[in-house]
Design an enzyme around this catalytic site. Structure first.
Site, PDB file in Angstrom:
ATOM      1  N   THR A  59      -4.074   1.500  -2.543  1.00 56.93           N
ATOM      2  CA  THR A  59      -3.470   0.165  -2.570  1.00 56.93           C
ATOM      3  C   THR A  59      -4.056  -0.702  -3.669  1.00 56.93           C
ATOM      4  OG1 THR A  59      -2.991  -1.744  -1.139  1.00 56.93           O
ATOM      5  CG2 THR A  59      -5.198  -0.845  -0.986  1.00 56.93           C
ATOM      6  N   THR A  63       0.907  -1.135   0.000  1.00 55.78           N
ATOM      7  CA  THR A  63       0.000   0.000   0.000  1.00 55.78           C
ATOM      8  C   THR A  63       0.946   1.183   0.000  1.00 55.78           C
ATOM      9  OG1 THR A  63      -1.607  -1.284   1.247  1.00 55.78           O
ATOM     10  CG2 THR A  63      -1.751   1.095   1.510  1.00 55.78           C
TER      11      THR A  63
END
Ligand code: GLY
Length: 568
Positions: free
Chosen positions: A395, A377
């Site tokens: 993400t 992420t």
């Protein structure tokens, strides 16, 4: 939820202000007009963001340009095939809001879609390939932010990313390393190999990465806006590839995807007012619980590794993460006792059995959650000269998401379906356990830990913070706030010094190499903790200032060699 703030709550007014007027608002810092501050995981994205700020763009313009650029230069997590959350502060009207552009389960998703006929989890089904893919939200999110608050033309914000995709760049050490780590999974997909492999091997450091398909996909967004991604050629190719490979994503899923403006979670910690992301992220609620539980105790003003402080912090985390499993899911689908969970009164009751001399084993607290770690992420923080700020965490879940790139589209699709509970009560491949609240349902958003967060004092913004790290995001963000404000560390120290983490289950106190000295570790073990040293995690990219009269500073986490800068 508690009243949002003592800050004024008025409708965003920045929309109508002309560029010329905005530019004249610059504030003097260190004798220069301050244009903004930015921290991202990639130097090129930071430089592009700095250019936008330098020419008078606001934080939202800058965030949109950075969001698209990271999709090109940081394909591990930067994306247009995933989703995320933005927290936005509009200084002109003292207004804080959040945008949820989290992915959604496709319409044809089923609760048992990752189970075989015997009811067992099918290995990798929610992780690799088309069936793992949830409906992407990033493009809709960035365009929505721009529509509401942007001041520069969209094409100016997309062009730098398009140029980089078309002309290419040299693969850098971290990208080469990440490609190598995922090589076997990436190699399964022809279009992925065509872009990221050379002579059967993942690209190495120094190889040129050219992404003309991605460039074309971005050009369609530039030309047609939202329908350049959620309709037309992109949607047709996506649907066809998904159905051919046994996936369930359709054009209807794409057409119906909409991001949602949601109120932030807000809570006080001593003289700080903290705003963070609400459901479907667990981040804001858990941060509120953790800080509320700590507020009743005298915290040390030095030494964030003091075993007594670690013990208290961990006690609060264990209880908060236990609640995550039981109660949290997509607020559009499940009733969540949000007001109670974030109340000070609840926190006092929850921490009432805290024993300063010993750790209470997790199995005596409540059944709970082990949320797996995801490094893939990324978070970026931006403030501008007009007192606006944006924090975005977005993400594609795992590194390079589902590893699938659709032929001619050029971008990685997420594997966010794995953030659902594939089988209630049973750990998935990564040990994630949860209950009914986070089960798979059509068009539902999976529970997240992403926590873009703003910190205010006396109605002035002092920090924009956030990090990747899966379940560790929440403790990482909490530590950035505590270290900078409570322990008065420099921003560099607050971000880079080793961290520790506990998430209730497994009942292990994790710490980064170097976080605990021998005597501190022994003391904690004596209190009943099981300790485990782990390698570096998290990647805090933060803009902050100690008080409104101090200059803004920005810092990128050393763990991923990002870049931060202030623009004058
Ligand atoms: N995919 C990780 C998270 O949303 O927390």
């Amino acid at each position: 939820m508690r009243n949002i703030m003592s800050l004024k709550k008025v409708l965003p007014a920045v929309l109508l202000i002309s560029n010329f007027l905005l530019i004249s608002c610059g504030d003097r810092q260190n004798g220069h007009y301050f244009k903004g501050a930015i921290a991202t995981v990639h130097p090129r994205a930071t430089e592009i963001g700095e250019n936008i700020l330098a020419r008078g763009g606001n934080a939202i313009d800058c965030a949109v340009a950075v969001g698209f650029t990271l999709a090109v230069v940081y394909p591990q997590a930067g994306n247009i095939g995933g989703g995320g959350f933005a927290i936005i502060y509009i200084g002109d009207s003292s207004y804080v809001t959040t945008l949820d552009f989290r992915e959604k389960a496709p319409i044809f998703a089923k609760q048992d879609m990752y189970l075989d006929s015997a009811g067992n989890i099918i290995e990798n089904a929610s992780l690799i390939g088309h069936r793992a893919v949830a409906v992407p939200g990033t493009v809709a999110g960035l365009l929505e932010m721009h529509k509401r608050y942007g001041t520069l033309p969209l094409e100016d914000l997309l062009n730098p990313a398009i140029r980089l995709a078309d002309s290419g760049f040299a693969v850098y050490e971290i990208l080469a390393g990440d490609l190598e780590k995922s090589r076997d999974q990436l190699a399964q997909f022809e279009a992925t190999r065509a872009i990221f492999f050379k002579n059967g091997e993942p690209l190495s450091e120094g190889d040129r990465l050219v992404q003309t398909d991605l460039g074309e996909t971005l050009k369609r967004i530039r030309k047609y806006g939202r329908s350049g991604f959620y309709g037309g050629r992109t949607a047709s190719l996506l649907e066809a590839a998904s159905l051919e490979a046994g996936g369930i994503l359709t054009r209807t899923d794409l057409q119906e995807y909409m991001p949602v403006w949601r109120p932030p979670i807000v809570f006080d910690f001593h003289d700080l007012k903290i705003f963070s992301m609400g459901l479907p992220s667990s981040g804001g609620i858990l941060l509120a619980e953790i800080f509320n539980m700590m507020e009743g105790f005298d915290l040390p003003s030095r030494d964030p590794y003091n075993p007594m402080f670690v013990h208290l912090f961990v006690a609060a985390c264990k209880r908060a993460y236990a609640d995550r499993a039981e109660h949290l899911g997509d607020i559009d689908f499940v009733d969540v006792p949000m007001q109670e969970l974030t109340s000070e009164e609840y926190a006092r009751r929850r921490i009432a059995d805290f024993d300063p001399t010993r750790a209470i084993p997790s199995n005596m607290i409540d059944p709970g959650v082990f949320a797996r770690e995801s490094e893939s992420t990324t978070h970026f923080s931006i403030v501008d000269q007009y007192d606006n700020a944006v924090g975005i965490t977005y993400t594609i879940n795992a590194s390079f998401g589902s590893k699938v790139i659709v032929d001619s589209l050029g971008f990685f699709l997420n594997n966010e379906m794995d953030d659902f509970v594939a089988k209630p009560g049973v750990p998935n491949l990564y040990g994630l356990v949860g209950g009914e609240a986070n089960k798979i349902e059509p068009q539902k958003r999976p529970l997240s830990s992403m926590s873009p967060t703003l910190v205010f004092k006396d109605d002035s913004l002092l920090m924009v913070t956030g990090s990747p790290g899966g379940s560790k995001i929440i403790t990482t963000v909490a530590m950035s706030i505590l270290r900078y404000f409570q322990f008065d560390m420099s921003l560099k120290q607050a971000i880079n010094q080793p961290k520790f983490h506990h998430q209730h289950l497994p009942d292990i106190l994790y710490y980064e190499i170097g976080a605990l000295e021998k005597n501190e570790a022994r003391k904690l073990e004596g209190m009943g903790y099981t300790l485990k040293e782990i390698s570096a995690y998290g990647n805090l990219n933060v803009a902050a200032r100690k008080s409104p009269d101090k200059p803004w500073e920005a810092e990128a986490d050393r763990r991923r060699q990002g870049k931060a800068g202030t623009v004058y």
